[in-house]
Design an enzyme around this catalytic site. Structure first.
Site, PDB file in Angstrom:
ATOM      1  N   ASP A   1     -12.373  32.686  -5.452  1.00  0.00           N
ATOM      2  CA  ASP A   1     -10.610  32.473  -5.062  1.00  0.00           C
ATOM      3  C   ASP A   1      -9.930  32.110  -5.978  1.00  0.00           C
ATOM      4  O   ASP A   1      -9.886  32.284  -7.014  1.00  0.00           O
ATOM      5  CB  ASP A   1     -10.644  31.689  -3.874  1.00  0.00           C
ATOM      6  CG  ASP A   1     -10.993  30.143  -4.848  1.00  0.00           C
ATOM      7  OD1 ASP A   1     -11.941  29.971  -5.873  1.00  0.00           O
ATOM      8  OD2 ASP A   1     -11.408  29.297  -3.486  1.00  0.00           O
TER       9      ASP A   1
ATOM     10  N   GLU B   1     -10.941  27.316   5.029  1.00  0.00           N
ATOM     11  CA  GLU B   1     -11.037  26.068   5.452  1.00  0.00           C
ATOM     12  C   GLU B   1     -11.997  25.891   6.950  1.00  0.00           C
ATOM     13  O   GLU B   1     -11.613  27.057   7.319  1.00  0.00           O
ATOM     14  CB  GLU B   1      -9.019  26.216   5.669  1.00  0.00           C
ATOM     15  CG  GLU B   1      -8.394  25.853   4.137  1.00  0.00           C
ATOM     16  CD  GLU B   1      -8.953  24.732   3.488  1.00  0.00           C
ATOM     17  OE1 GLU B   1     -10.238  24.061   3.212  1.00  0.00           O
ATOM     18  OE2 GLU B   1      -7.707  24.231   3.171  1.00  0.00           O
TER      19      GLU B   1
ATOM     20  N   HIS C   1     -14.531  23.032   2.771  1.00  0.00           N
ATOM     21  CA  HIS C   1     -14.391  24.277   2.728  1.00  0.00           C
ATOM     22  C   HIS C   1     -15.161  24.557   1.054  1.00  0.00           C
ATOM     23  O   HIS C   1     -16.045  23.813   1.067  1.00  0.00           O
ATOM     24  CB  HIS C   1     -12.843  24.186   2.954  1.00  0.00           C
ATOM     25  CG  HIS C   1     -12.400  23.592   1.269  1.00  0.00           C
ATOM     26  ND1 HIS C   1     -11.255  23.576   1.510  1.00  0.00           N
ATOM     27  CD2 HIS C   1     -13.122  23.803   0.311  1.00  0.00           C
ATOM     28  CE1 HIS C   1     -11.246  23.237  -0.391  1.00  0.00           C
ATOM     29  NE2 HIS C   1     -12.185  23.722  -0.759  1.00  0.00           N
TER      30      HIS C   1
ATOM     31  N   ASN D   1     -12.796  18.011   3.350  1.00  0.00           N
ATOM     32  CA  ASN D   1     -12.879  19.361   4.742  1.00  0.00           C
ATOM     33  C   ASN D   1     -14.432  19.516   4.889  1.00  0.00           C
ATOM     34  O   ASN D   1     -14.046  20.746   6.041  1.00  0.00           O
ATOM     35  CB  ASN D   1     -11.457  19.292   5.392  1.00  0.00           C
ATOM     36  CG  ASN D   1     -11.254  20.912   4.593  1.00  0.00           C
ATOM     37  OD1 ASN D   1     -12.340  21.036   2.829  1.00  0.00           O
ATOM     38  ND2 ASN D   1      -9.888  21.104   4.082  1.00  0.00           N
TER      39      ASN D   1
HETATM   40  C1  F6R Z   1     -12.716  26.068  -6.349  1.00  0.00           C
HETATM   41  C2  F6R Z   1     -13.502  26.238  -4.771  1.00  0.00           C
HETATM   42  C3  F6R Z   1     -13.140  25.141  -4.063  1.00  0.00           C
HETATM   43  C4  F6R Z   1     -14.028  23.969  -4.826  1.00  0.00           C
HETATM   44  C5  F6R Z   1     -14.207  22.866  -3.721  1.00  0.00           C
HETATM   45  C6  F6R Z   1     -14.214  21.354  -4.457  1.00  0.00           C
HETATM   46  O1  F6R Z   1     -12.814  27.810  -6.622  1.00  0.00           O
HETATM   47  O2  F6R Z   1     -13.668  27.972  -4.389  1.00  0.00           O
HETATM   48  O3  F6R Z   1     -14.304  25.380  -2.769  1.00  0.00           O
HETATM   49  O4  F6R Z   1     -15.355  24.493  -4.615  1.00  0.00           O
HETATM   50  O5  F6R Z   1     -12.409  22.584  -3.689  1.00  0.00           O
HETATM   51  O6  F6R Z   1     -13.671  21.550  -5.345  1.00  0.00           O
HETATM   52  P1  F6R Z   1     -13.481  20.163  -6.811  1.00  0.00           P
HETATM   53  O7  F6R Z   1     -14.765  20.825  -7.516  1.00  0.00           O
HETATM   54  O8  F6R Z   1     -13.149  20.204  -7.287  1.00  0.00           O
HETATM   55  O9  F6R Z   1     -14.077  18.694  -5.617  1.00  0.00           O
END
Ligand code: F6R
Length: 241
Positions: free
Chosen positions: A66, A141, A136, A134
């Protein structure tokens, strides 16, 4: 779903880095699906050490999950920048091709199609995932529907809130992102989802042991045959024994 619990995130990161190494050693044209965020950092740190001991990445292709809409690759909070800073710039041999969605494309729907064509050309051998508080994965989302293809997503307030820790203030967090859809994730041959810290314990338990639901996107990983959940003790603390 296999579950591996490590005492610390750095031990867990080393384990995942060795899984990446295995893919690179065992495939002629390895394709790694990569993620950003705090969770993957111990893994990238360990992988840099392994790779720089002589792992040949010259045939490897990487695809990131992403990117924020509106941030170019020079923006310090763009995922393109994150990947350079935390992984690619430290490798003595760079992957043959590095792909990250282009968040400043003038035509975002064309960009999504372009990215899907890249995913189709390079089926992913190993996809790394973190999980949002959440639920995702990528930036898929919680919603009543999950989109299968690469798409532009409106980020939810828990995600904006959580990611604001990387920005000067919350008003600077982009409201939208481009993300791979759930189809690309589920078509990966192998998936590794990492989660560390007690703030992830509740969502990990709900994603793994509860029903498959679109309002907990990570729960769809229960439908994949080759998923490994890599946790530390804190994030595993609410899983039933
Ligand atoms: C980032 C992504 C997100 C993160 C998730 C956890 O490329 O795809 O899904 O993996 O938001 O983020 P952290 O590791 O910062 O808690």
């Amino acid at each position: 779903m296999k579950i591996r619990v490590f005492e610390t995130a750095s031990q867990a990161g080393l384990y995942v880095a060795t899984l990446m190494e295995q893919v690179i050693l065992n495939r002629e044209s390895p394709v790694l699906g990569l993620a950003t965020g705090s969770t993957v950092l111990p893994c990238y740190k360990a992988f840099i050490q392994i790779a720089n001991r002589g792992l040949d990445l010259s045939n490897t292709v990487t695809l990131n999950l992403d990117e924020y809409v509106g941030l170019d690759s020079y923006h310090e909070q763009s995922y393109c920048f994150f990947m350079e800073e935390n992984l690619f710039s430290h490798l003595s041999v760079r992957p043959r091709e590095i792909h990250v969605p282009f968040g400043v494309s003038e035509n975002l729907s064309e960009e999504c199609k372009r990215y899907d064509a890249i995913i189709a050309k390079y089926p992913i051998d190993l996809q790394l995932l973190g999980i949002g508080v959440n639920g995702h994965i990528g930036f898929n989302e919680p919603d009543s529907l999950l989109e299968s293809h690469t798409h532009v997503v409106n980020l939810t307030s828990p995600t904006i809130q959580s990611n604001s820790r990387f920005f000067r203030d919350i008003s600077q967090v982009p409201q939208q992102a481009i993300t791979m859809g759930v189809q690309a994730i589920l078509q990966s041959k192998q998936i590794v989802l990492m989660a560390f810290g007690e703030q992830k314990a509740d969502i990990v338990a709900r994603a793994v042991k509860g029903q498959v639901r679109t309002d907990i996107p990570a729960s769809i990983l229960q439908l994949h045959r080759e998923v490994t959940l890599v946790l530390d003790e804190a994030s595993a603390s609410l899983l039933p024994n």
